[in-house]
Write an enzyme that holds these catalytic residues in place. Sequence first.
Site, PDB file in Angstrom:
ATOM      1  N   GLU A 153       0.573  -1.437   0.099  1.00 52.27           N
ATOM      2  CA  GLU A 153      -0.213  -0.171   0.129  1.00 52.27           C
ATOM      3  C   GLU A 153       1.456   1.195  -0.094  1.00 52.27           C
ATOM      4  O   GLU A 153       1.516   1.088   0.559  1.00 52.27           O
ATOM      5  CB  GLU A 153      -0.864  -0.098   1.213  1.00 52.27           C
ATOM      6  N   GLU A 205      -4.806  -6.547   3.484  1.00 49.90           N
ATOM      7  CA  GLU A 205      -3.484  -7.401   2.903  1.00 49.90           C
ATOM      8  C   GLU A 205      -3.722  -8.486   3.218  1.00 49.90           C
ATOM      9  O   GLU A 205      -2.776  -9.529   2.889  1.00 49.90           O
ATOM     10  CB  GLU A 205      -2.910  -7.091   5.366  1.00 49.90           C
ATOM     11  N   PRO A 250      -3.434 -10.247   9.016  1.00 45.33           N
ATOM     12  CA  PRO A 250      -4.725 -11.523   7.754  1.00 45.33           C
ATOM     13  C   PRO A 250      -3.852 -12.054   6.443  1.00 45.33           C
ATOM     14  O   PRO A 250      -3.590 -12.377   6.084  1.00 45.33           O
ATOM     15  CB  PRO A 250      -5.624  -9.667   7.255  1.00 45.33           C
ATOM     16  N   LEU A 275      -6.367  -1.706  -1.067  1.00 50.21           N
ATOM     17  CA  LEU A 275      -6.275  -1.484   0.271  1.00 50.21           C
ATOM     18  C   LEU A 275      -6.372  -2.790   0.957  1.00 50.21           C
ATOM     19  O   LEU A 275      -7.425  -3.494   1.270  1.00 50.21           O
ATOM     20  CB  LEU A 275      -6.777  -0.425   1.180  1.00 50.21           C
ATOM     21  N   HIS A 308       0.122   0.472  15.284  1.00 46.71           N
ATOM     22  CA  HIS A 308       1.243   1.025  15.030  1.00 46.71           C
ATOM     23  C   HIS A 308       2.693   0.803  15.168  1.00 46.71           C
ATOM     24  O   HIS A 308       3.450   1.148  14.919  1.00 46.71           O
ATOM     25  CB  HIS A 308       1.350   3.175  14.039  1.00 46.71           C
ATOM     26  N   GLN A 334       1.813  -2.298   5.746  1.00 45.27           N
ATOM     27  CA  GLN A 334       2.420  -1.560   6.253  1.00 45.27           C
ATOM     28  C   GLN A 334       2.885  -0.931   7.811  1.00 45.27           C
ATOM     29  O   GLN A 334       4.054   0.141   7.644  1.00 45.27           O
ATOM     30  CB  GLN A 334       0.915  -0.367   5.974  1.00 45.27           C
ATOM     31  N   PHE A 335       2.399  -1.797   8.285  1.00 43.11           N
ATOM     32  CA  PHE A 335       2.754  -1.467  10.152  1.00 43.11           C
ATOM     33  C   PHE A 335       2.509  -2.660  10.521  1.00 43.11           C
ATOM     34  O   PHE A 335       1.232  -3.231  10.107  1.00 43.11           O
ATOM     35  CB  PHE A 335       1.773  -0.967  10.801  1.00 43.11           C
TER      36      PHE A 335
HETATM   37  C1  LIG Z   1      -5.483  -3.285   8.075  1.00 40.62           C
HETATM   38  C2  LIG Z   1      -4.747  -1.508   7.683  1.00 40.62           C
HETATM   39  N1  LIG Z   1      -3.495  -1.844   7.360  1.00 40.62           N
HETATM   40  C3  LIG Z   1      -3.565  -0.682   6.392  1.00 40.62           C
HETATM   41  C4  LIG Z   1      -3.837   0.917   7.374  1.00 40.62           C
HETATM   42  C5  LIG Z   1      -2.875   1.756   7.019  1.00 40.62           C
HETATM   43  N2  LIG Z   1      -4.546   3.106   6.408  1.00 40.62           N
HETATM   44  C6  LIG Z   1      -4.620   3.682   7.304  1.00 40.62           C
HETATM   45  S1  LIG Z   1      -5.377   4.625   6.732  1.00 40.62           S
HETATM   46  C7  LIG Z   1      -5.571   4.245   5.293  1.00 40.62           C
HETATM   47  C8  LIG Z   1      -5.638   4.656   3.836  1.00 40.62           C
HETATM   48  C9  LIG Z   1      -7.610   4.346   3.826  1.00 40.62           C
HETATM   49  O1  LIG Z   1      -8.294   4.989   3.174  1.00 40.62           O
HETATM   50  P1  LIG Z   1     -10.333   5.250   2.864  1.00 40.62           P
HETATM   51  O2  LIG Z   1     -10.193   3.290   3.010  1.00 40.62           O
HETATM   52  O3  LIG Z   1     -10.202   5.604   1.688  1.00 40.62           O
HETATM   53  O4  LIG Z   1     -10.196   5.966   4.092  1.00 40.62           O
HETATM   54  P2  LIG Z   1      -9.614   7.312   3.820  1.00 40.62           P
HETATM   55  O5  LIG Z   1      -8.686   7.238   4.885  1.00 40.62           O
HETATM   56  O6  LIG Z   1      -9.835   7.639   2.889  1.00 40.62           O
HETATM   57  O7  LIG Z   1     -11.470   7.693   5.081  1.00 40.62           O
HETATM   58  C10 LIG Z   1      -4.726   3.152   4.986  1.00 40.62           C
HETATM   59  C11 LIG Z   1      -3.681   2.210   3.970  1.00 40.62           C
HETATM   60  C12 LIG Z   1      -4.557   0.753   8.052  1.00 40.62           C
HETATM   61  N3  LIG Z   1      -5.016   1.426   9.048  1.00 40.62           N
HETATM   62  N4  LIG Z   1      -5.009  -1.010   8.458  1.00 40.62           N
END
Ligand SMILES: Cc1ncc(C[n+]2csc(CCOP(=O)(O)OP(=O)(O)O)c2C)c(N)n1
Lengths: 356, 356, 343, 343
Positions: D46, D77, D106, D75, D146, D99-100
């Site tokens: 990601e 895992e 998963p 998005l 994180h 990412q973290f």
């Molecule tokens: C399982 C997981 N993977 C990665 C992340 C890191 N992360 C946090 S917000 C985000 C993007 C989210 O995008 P979206 O679903 O469109 O929501 P938005 O932030 O745009 O409201 C990511 C990849 C996470 N929080 N959880």
Amino acid sequence: MALAASFEIEYLQYLAPDGTAVAELPEAFRDPAALLPLFKQMLFVRVFDGKAIALQRTGKLGTYAASLGHEATHVGIGASMGPDDVFAPSYREYGAQFMRGVQPREVLMYWGGDERGNDFSGMKQDYPWCVPISTQCLMAAGAALSMKLRKQPGMAVACCGDGGSSKTDFYAALNSAGAYTLPLVLCVINNGWAISVPRKAQTGAETLAQKGLAGGLHCLQVDGNDLIAVLEAMRRASERARNGEGGSVIEFMTYRLHDHTTADDARRYRDEAEVKDAWTRDPIPRLRTYLTAQGVWNEDMEKAWADECAAKVDVEINAYLETPVQPVEAMFDYLYADMPADLQHQRAQALAREGR
Amino acid sequence: MALAASFEIEYLQYLAPDGTAVAELPEAFRDPAALLPLFKQMLFVRVFDGKAIALQRTGKLGTYAASLGHEATHVGIGASMGPDDVFAPSYREYGAQFMRGVQPREVLMYWGGDERGNDFSGMKQDYPWCVPISTQCLMAAGAALSMKLRKQPGMAVACCGDGGSSKTDFYAALNSAGAYTLPLVLCVINNGWAISVPRKAQTGAETLAQKGLAGGLHCLQVDGNDLIAVLEAMRRASERARNGEGGSVIEFMTYRLHDHTTADDARRYRDEAEVKDAWTRDPIPRLRTYLTAQGVWNEDMEKAWADECAAKVDVEINAYLETPVQPVEAMFDYLYADMPADLQHQRAQALAREGR
Amino acid sequence: MNAAADSKATTMQDAKAPAAITLIEAITQALAYEMRNDPSVLVLGEDVGVNGGVFRATAGLSAQFGPERVLDTPLDETTIAGLTVGLASQGMKPVAEAQFDGFMYPMVDFIVSHAARMRYRTRGRLTCPMVLRVPWGGGIRAPEHHSEANEAIFTNVPGLRVVMPSSPQRAYGMLLAAIREPDPVIFFEPKRIYRQYKEVVADDGEALPLDVCYTLRDGTDVTLVTWGAQVKETLEAAEKLEKEGISAEVIDVATLRPLDFATIAESVSRTGRCVIVHEAPKTAGFGAEIAARLAEESMYDLVAPVERVTGYDTHIPLFRLEMKYLPSVDRVVAAAKRAMAAS
Amino acid sequence: MNAAADSKATTMQDAKAPAAITLIEAITQALAYEMRNDPSVLVLGEDVGVNGGVFRATAGLSAQFGPERVLDTPLDETTIAGLTVGLASQGMKPVAEAQFDGFMYPMVDFIVSHAARMRYRTRGRLTCPMVLRVPWGGGIRAPEHHSEANEAIFTNVPGLRVVMPSSPQRAYGMLLAAIREPDPVIFFEPKRIYRQYKEVVADDGEALPLDVCYTLRDGTDVTLVTWGAQVKETLEAAEKLEKEGISAEVIDVATLRPLDFATIAESVSRTGRCVIVHEAPKTAGFGAEIAARLAEESMYDLVAPVERVTGYDTHIPLFRLEMKYLPSVDRVVAAAKRAMAAS
Ligand SMILES: Cc1ncc(C[n+]2csc(CCOP(=O)(O)OP(=O)(O)O)c2C)c(N)n1
Ligand SMILES: Cc1ncc(C[n+]2csc(CCOP(=O)(O)OP(=O)(O)O)c2C)c(N)n1
Ligand SMILES: [Mg+2]
Ligand SMILES: [Mg+2]
């Protein structure tokens, strides 16, 4: 009313259960002689299945998942793939696998508790049997991605069941196929049951084909007991895949005529009347009637082929039964390319315990 | 051509970006005075957001996820729920949460590194902020299942982003909602980006709404910057949920006007022109224009309310800043209802290290 | 440490005609008891309904309690885990089933990120009183992925309880305790001994504690520590050792997290020797934690190096070779003798 | 055991003007090197593309190698893990990013059920040469999920290699080795020290071995064993101890699986005392395996009980309290002194 989107999903059927054509046959499959080898393959699988079940019942095989009733779907899928393609089966698509060079003895070895069954004689790139439901779909998406990135000509084909279409890995596969426009064909083999859970309990969707819409894929529902419909569906999907148009979800409507596996007793949860009814849609008599009517098959041929199948399967069974157990070091030797020192030590201990 | 299934997905929009009505307003939302408290809530959230970002920039808050641009969607969702319902937010739907009694200071505590922020003053049944993307959707499905099994009147509402709609947990949630006909509303807040990944890269589907078809759910796509469209979509979905007709997926089209979080710099991957264009669809001026034209709002009211908002937020910020850090034992005391002996021992050690 | 089991035995007469039942039947009995006792208890999983579970653990429950309390789920373990956390956090007491150990990996995220953290994260506002039942371990000639011993994955996770009964009585009492526990419990069931033998189990609703080890056999020379199906081989090894004049104490850990190390330490303080036996691969298996605790807290008691008799550091093979993988009676005996010789 | 590092130092002059870089820059440098070197290497995850990763580990790679070799994923895992296994088993060498740490759960199913078993299951017909990079651990004032130290989940899994570099040089050399390794490698990156200091790292493509521990400091009284970001506190503790007249040897485990126990055992054979330091919760953390091996193989060398200085058996708190959770220099010093006093 403003529309954000609208969709139609086609249903394919060419041969009715009674073996008569109900629609104009697709051009590619009009020559009945060309269908013959596939019909013979279907018969072979059925013989193999019966003998494998018998082997299990006599204690010579572990749990076995039969393919009884799925022959048209499995063989049709297998016939639609070539050496550039990657096949990712679940655990009962022997019909497809035999067409890709897997030996019946390998099927028996796998269910007989020997990893060497997965070292296919056939297409080396194909995935092994996959027990964790539908994970093969996502690996196939990865395989399709590798083809796309390297500009290879093939496609990846994965099979899962109606139950398997509930699995998150299946959704991940179709999502990826859409996101990357992958040459991936997801074959959902809807045989009505996931062990004891009926198709209806898996999802509120009226078709399983429509799940592909979630990823923007091409969706089709077909009569999976009609070999011609199976072939035509696969032809369309593979054409799309090979032309860079992306992935498909095909729902094959068939029925699991046997217990889930030999470890299952379907009478606990399934109405015998339903099974009886399903036998009327058996893919084999349907195609037999059609091919006989077309003049390319007859009873003598059937008799001769049945004998040939039985003999061939017996050879395979004997080969299986005569294969000695792997030596104890086999559980160490295939874990890493370079065996860590610790493991070498454990291997030596295990050998010592064998007096070796 | 035989059809297996066909579908249409509606798009809802009532107020154009310029604040004029483009369709007959739904009966339930024709009274502009009734919209006023929601508009004021939208303004409040925007003030809160700005001050929270400033707090982070001055080192008084950890990473913060702004809601700039999402106000109509968030507030509209919050306004559509009652005390019987369960809300499962992702991490930026403050507008919805404030309407359910969550205190701004709780938002700040959470992003300020203090678990007590999740001990909401509001609806006790609501889920805390959820960092693992879209897992809240599936917990909400479980909550909806508990309502259904116990014949309770409510519904569960979960929010996720466009990125979140790729997550397998989202698919599992919609699959369950369909399989069990659950009172579940899945709100996909499509703000165009998942950190740096544009909506288009997430999936090949032309709408995110259509993902609901995979589970046989009711699907809608709406202009998420149009409060009235948001309210109407939620009204329809909640009516279905409450009538036992099952779940919905609603795609709210909006835009993330800020960086993903304060830890992000969107200029690395996002065209400024796109952002500029998105500002022309800002939900706040649109509703302001409409309510002003309807005679229920004016500049003086706005000025007075802005001051009130600022004062209210400052009170919250002070309350946050003045909250002392939790004592060290807080990391032990909430882990189990009955603390195991080992952990009691470690707790005592930790206290001893504090000289206590 | 047999106090609990003993008190259980003394209350047996309260129940009417307690029958001798297998471990799996004890599971069913406990489920039925608690479903009668507490309307918020429900069961969910694949094939748990009409089919009664692939191992028959939920046999008859659907007929007795109806499909609203015995839910077949769609075929997805993520779904099972997520729904379970959702149900538990809203006041129900779900008992979920993973059909086999090898299928629980997709549940890890919900278990670790949500079940184990719900109380902690919300400062007690929401909680997660759930049980995840997992048929566990090898030795039944099953297909691939049906024979894993993966308890170690969960023993490092704060907020969980991880238990594994190894007798019908303990299965009954510990399952009742697990369901009544206000926090999440991973309940491993050693499937190899599901039907190994019968034992009288009173259906009296008496729970057993989830934080004690059980001393199954007293001894003075060496302490054999084990859990799950390996209790069988370990007890057999103790008998063999006795014939050779070595007195082995046998401890069934029963609850891995939280570990009742006091019972193990007390035994080792008398015997000075410890052999740990488990099915899972050796490296970083839960046996490591027990050995580590001995190295930290019982070093001065040890007169011989700690021994671990475990699965090898490889995957359990398909069934033709699996018995060569699992720790055998002979391996346990040999380790105990090494411990005797070392000192 | 510093031989590898030394030989690396001697080859440094081969590269042109090697620069001093941080650990995270060393990661980027290794990725770029191997992408140039081997066209089957690709990066996915990601935000790894145009954005260059949330930690900038893949900064510039998309521009250099194009979007077909640096893939932003949807998005999910599960998707990342599954695609990675699919790519690896078809002849590519994917380097995936979680990412973290908190988002890798998963991925567990594909890692355990497929990546770690592909070669084994197919008797070598298909293999899975993949790397999963995971920014790991706490202490950076990050949001929830994180900051996890979850390496123990993977150390019991046969078929995996689990590594964690703790310096720019080791990050570079071990990542190259991981990518070239024919089997799956979980590559944990201690994010707290991503930018802690710079070190000259020649971009010479020289890999470091994935089966050795690194002795970072020689000592005679006590052996301090650690990995990841805690190397920092452990080295500081060694300096403090030196001021008090205690000579501490410091070992960076670097590769957890397979463990180079020989290096640890050799050190303890000289010092007689061992303190194990790690961030993860104590119970069943990987420290347990090291302590267990000491109890098995080094018992006669130990003159004091083994000590573990670890995270508590609870979740790492949100950041206002996290430094109270992580092992501190003082805790390491105190443990070493206890070990000195015990003997
Ligand atoms: C399982 C997981 N993977 C990665 C992340 C890191 N992360 C946090 S917000 C985000 C993007 C989210 O995008 P979206 O679903 O469109 O929501 P938005 O932030 O745009 O409201 C990511 C990849 C996470 N929080 N959880
Ligand atoms: C992840 C996972 N969960 C559970 C199982 C146990 N299991 C094996 S087959 C099966 C049902 C599969 O049904 P379906 O997908 O419809 O395929 P079919 O067997 O009918 O061909 C189940 C639940 C499994 N193999 N993997
Ligand atoms: Mg099926
Ligand atoms: Mg978004």
